[in-house]
Design an enzyme around this catalytic site. Sequence first.
Site, PDB file in Angstrom:
ATOM      1  N   TRP A 161       0.809  -1.225   0.000  1.00  0.00           N
ATOM      2  CA  TRP A 161       0.000   0.000   0.000  1.00  0.00           C
ATOM      3  C   TRP A 161       0.839   1.271   0.000  1.00  0.00           C
ATOM      4  O   TRP A 161       0.294   2.376  -0.086  1.00  0.00           O
ATOM      5  CB  TRP A 161      -0.947   0.003   1.213  1.00  0.00           C
ATOM      6  CG  TRP A 161      -2.019  -1.032   1.126  1.00  0.00           C
ATOM      7  CD1 TRP A 161      -2.374  -1.752   0.015  1.00  0.00           C
ATOM      8  CD2 TRP A 161      -2.879  -1.475   2.175  1.00  0.00           C
ATOM      9  NE1 TRP A 161      -3.403  -2.607   0.329  1.00  0.00           N
ATOM     10  CE2 TRP A 161      -3.735  -2.456   1.643  1.00  0.00           C
ATOM     11  CE3 TRP A 161      -3.011  -1.130   3.533  1.00  0.00           C
ATOM     12  CZ2 TRP A 161      -4.703  -3.105   2.418  1.00  0.00           C
ATOM     13  CZ3 TRP A 161      -3.970  -1.775   4.298  1.00  0.00           C
ATOM     14  CH2 TRP A 161      -4.810  -2.745   3.734  1.00  0.00           C
ATOM     15  N   LYS A 162       2.128   1.131   0.203  1.00  0.00           N
ATOM     16  CA  LYS A 162       3.020   2.300   0.248  1.00  0.00           C
ATOM     17  C   LYS A 162       2.475   3.317   1.272  1.00  0.00           C
ATOM     18  O   LYS A 162       1.906   2.905   2.282  1.00  0.00           O
ATOM     19  CB  LYS A 162       3.173   2.917  -1.144  1.00  0.00           C
ATOM     20  CG  LYS A 162       3.420   1.863  -2.215  1.00  0.00           C
ATOM     21  CD  LYS A 162       3.821   2.450  -3.522  1.00  0.00           C
ATOM     22  CE  LYS A 162       3.873   1.356  -4.565  1.00  0.00           C
ATOM     23  NZ  LYS A 162       4.626   1.727  -5.740  1.00  0.00           N
TER      24      LYS A 162
ATOM     25  N   GLU B 141      11.680   2.125  -4.509  1.00  0.00           N
ATOM     26  CA  GLU B 141      11.468   3.468  -3.944  1.00  0.00           C
ATOM     27  C   GLU B 141      12.417   3.702  -2.762  1.00  0.00           C
ATOM     28  O   GLU B 141      12.914   4.812  -2.564  1.00  0.00           O
ATOM     29  CB  GLU B 141       9.994   3.640  -3.534  1.00  0.00           C
ATOM     30  CG  GLU B 141       9.100   3.773  -4.766  1.00  0.00           C
ATOM     31  CD  GLU B 141       7.679   3.279  -4.586  1.00  0.00           C
ATOM     32  OE1 GLU B 141       7.213   3.091  -3.452  1.00  0.00           O
ATOM     33  OE2 GLU B 141       7.013   3.068  -5.627  1.00  0.00           O
TER      34      GLU B 141
ATOM     35  N   GLU C 221      10.918  -6.630  -9.886  1.00  0.00           N
ATOM     36  CA  GLU C 221      10.108  -5.463 -10.228  1.00  0.00           C
ATOM     37  C   GLU C 221      10.909  -4.524 -11.129  1.00  0.00           C
ATOM     38  O   GLU C 221      11.720  -3.728 -10.621  1.00  0.00           O
ATOM     39  CB  GLU C 221       9.724  -4.699  -8.964  1.00  0.00           C
ATOM     40  CG  GLU C 221       8.948  -5.513  -7.958  1.00  0.00           C
ATOM     41  CD  GLU C 221       8.122  -4.611  -7.052  1.00  0.00           C
ATOM     42  OE1 GLU C 221       6.893  -4.675  -7.141  1.00  0.00           O
ATOM     43  OE2 GLU C 221       8.705  -3.824  -6.299  1.00  0.00           O
TER      44      GLU C 221
ATOM     45  N   GLY D 114       4.184   1.530 -11.047  1.00  0.00           N
ATOM     46  CA  GLY D 114       3.328   2.713 -10.962  1.00  0.00           C
ATOM     47  C   GLY D 114       3.195   3.477 -12.271  1.00  0.00           C
ATOM     48  O   GLY D 114       2.717   4.606 -12.292  1.00  0.00           O
TER      49      GLY D 114
ATOM     50  N   GLY E  77       1.108  -2.798  -6.208  1.00  0.00           N
ATOM     51  CA  GLY E  77       0.980  -1.481  -5.587  1.00  0.00           C
ATOM     52  C   GLY E  77      -0.405  -0.910  -5.824  1.00  0.00           C
ATOM     53  O   GLY E  77      -1.380  -1.291  -5.172  1.00  0.00           O
ATOM     54  N   GLY E  78      -0.517  -0.037  -6.812  1.00  0.00           N
ATOM     55  CA  GLY E  78      -1.761   0.704  -7.066  1.00  0.00           C
ATOM     56  C   GLY E  78      -3.020  -0.145  -7.088  1.00  0.00           C
ATOM     57  O   GLY E  78      -4.024   0.206  -6.453  1.00  0.00           O
TER      58      GLY E  78
END
Length: 257
Positions: A11-12, A100, A170, A176, A237-238
Amino acid sequence: MSRKPIFAANWKMNKGPSEAEDFVKSILSKIQNQPFSCDVVIAPAYIALPKAAEALNNHHGIAIAAQNCSQFDSGAYTGEVSVVMLRELLVHYVILGHSERRAIYGETDEVINAKLKKAREANLRPIFCIGETLQEREAGKLESVLRTQITEGLKGLSEKDMTETVVAYEPVWAIGTGVTATSEQAQEAHAFVRSVIADIYGPETAAKVRIQYGGSVKPNNAAELMACPDIDGALIGGASLDPQSFLDIIHNGTVEK
Ligand code: PEP
């Protein structure tokens, strides 16, 4: 060798405690006690971990991951969270080496390696992220970048540590961005990652290690990617922020091989 697929929601810096609770409640009501035939993991922000754990109420089909941990045990490390603290919150996995963290926070292979070791000391299962930038891929450096990240990141980890670790391939250019690696590109990279693990730990161990794909995985591309022989699930992620989308990825991506 059959490996149980593993789908993890990263979920970052999204969803505080109440949104995390709502998500978990929504997923639990949608699955109605139906067991998953794969491993499912959610990775909320640190601050939302207790609420997520509470809402899961010992539901055994969904495990919790942290998105990071400290490489140190305790002391003067302002803003950091130790592996022992995470264990107290019923966390079982930890995402390490995410691009990230590498790009924004300057985490080197050495730091990531120290975190992996610390995580294993606490019996946490690392989700160890690796991947190349577009520039590196275009310069023909895909294999050398992956080999260095794997070799340096896993330095000093035992065979048992390796089998308890999930690797997430990744490609940075797919995270993203809405651009997904083709299934051919992903399979090729995954097979290479497995071959590097085999160089270090031997083919038997390498055959047991689960390698997730991450980078713009969506309900409509999960099946094709997950059908590849060396892809054992996804780090999302998103598209993991919405409970139905996450569930659709799990269902579409759990394919017979
Ligand atoms: C990620 O952050 O690990 C990721 C894969 O993000 P997204 O699915 O949004 O590309």
